[in-house]
Design a protein around this motif. Structure first.
Motif, PDB file in Angstrom:
ATOM      1  N   GLY A  63     -23.932 -29.781  25.699  1.00 49.87           N
ATOM      2  CA  GLY A  63     -23.062 -29.600  24.552  1.00 49.87           C
ATOM      3  C   GLY A  63     -21.614 -29.962  24.782  1.00 49.87           C
ATOM      4  O   GLY A  63     -21.284 -30.823  25.591  1.00 49.87           O
ATOM      5  N   GLU A  64     -20.769 -29.277  24.041  1.00 51.29           N
ATOM      6  CA  GLU A  64     -19.332 -29.538  24.052  1.00 51.29           C
ATOM      7  C   GLU A  64     -18.631 -28.312  24.620  1.00 51.29           C
ATOM      8  O   GLU A  64     -18.411 -27.343  23.929  1.00 51.29           O
ATOM      9  CB  GLU A  64     -18.852 -29.833  22.638  1.00 51.29           C
ATOM     10  N   ASN A  65     -18.338 -28.375  25.889  1.00 50.23           N
ATOM     11  CA  ASN A  65     -17.780 -27.232  26.609  1.00 50.23           C
ATOM     12  C   ASN A  65     -16.344 -27.511  27.016  1.00 50.23           C
ATOM     13  O   ASN A  65     -16.086 -28.110  28.045  1.00 50.23           O
ATOM     14  CB  ASN A  65     -18.646 -26.931  27.832  1.00 50.23           C
ATOM     15  N   TYR A  66     -15.423 -27.045  26.187  1.00 50.57           N
ATOM     16  CA  TYR A  66     -14.013 -27.324  26.400  1.00 50.57           C
ATOM     17  C   TYR A  66     -13.365 -26.373  27.399  1.00 50.57           C
ATOM     18  O   TYR A  66     -12.205 -26.537  27.734  1.00 50.57           O
ATOM     19  CB  TYR A  66     -13.263 -27.258  25.065  1.00 50.57           C
ATOM     20  N   ASN A  67     -14.109 -25.393  27.882  1.00 54.30           N
ATOM     21  CA  ASN A  67     -13.554 -24.389  28.790  1.00 54.30           C
ATOM     22  C   ASN A  67     -13.990 -24.604  30.235  1.00 54.30           C
ATOM     23  O   ASN A  67     -14.011 -23.675  31.025  1.00 54.30           O
ATOM     24  CB  ASN A  67     -13.973 -22.994  28.317  1.00 54.30           C
TER      25      ASN A  67
END
Length: 173
Positions: A63-67
């Motif tokens: 997915g999209e894991n910005y952390n």
């Protein structure tokens, strides 16, 4: 005051580590979109699980894991060589172009390690592995089996596969 470990986004991160550990005993399964709960610790724990010889996970949409920090993604990218991951998606917004290229090269090489992604006996799992950079259902070797089992329509369905131009596609840069 609410307990920060049991509310909101923090709860997701705390709960995700034991859930990831349960994947170790899973049979061939697609794993998708962890988004909010993934931090450095969870990504490294996931990598550890994927590197376990007993792990049967071969398809991953992280997915999209910005952390997650770049150095953690770098460890994950290098560590994929010791996994069975053959199909994957990670947001191009969270990894570098070089990492994406390295990951794609690794997962292509990993396809030599097993046949779970092209085994007709695994077709009911394969058709669930969507929203990857390249979906395993598109393997030409599977076409006769897809038709026989009534899954041929998926090949033309952009939404089901999460292909570019569909509403379920990941955003592109």
């Amino acid at each position: 005051l609410p307990d920060p470990l049991h509310s909101g986004k923090n709860r997701v991160s705390v709960v995700l580590v034991p859930v990831l550990s349960l994947f170790l005993i899973a049979c061939s399964c697609p794993s998708q979109n962890f988004n909010e709960g993934m931090r450095d610790k969870q990504v490294l724990h996931l990598l550890q699980i994927l590197q376990n010889p007993k792990c049967k996970i071969w398809c991953l949409n992280i997915g999209e894991n910005y952390n997650v920090k770049t150095r953690t993604w770098d460890k994950f990218t290098k560590g994929l060589k010791k996994t069975k991951i053959t199909h994957m998606y990670a947001s191009e917004h969270t990894i570098t172009t070089e990492m994406k290229d390295d990951i794609r090269a690794t997962i292509r090489n990993n396809r030599k390690k097993h046949d779970m992604h092209i085994n007709p006996d695994n077709l009911h799992v394969i058709v669930q592995c969507t929203h990857c950079w390249w979906n395993p259902i598109n393997a030409k070797v599977l076409r006769p089996y897809l038709k026989k089992e009534g899954f041929e329509h998926i090949l033309k369905d952009k939404e089901v596969q999460g292909l570019r131009g569909s509403s379920s596609a990941a955003p592109s840069i």
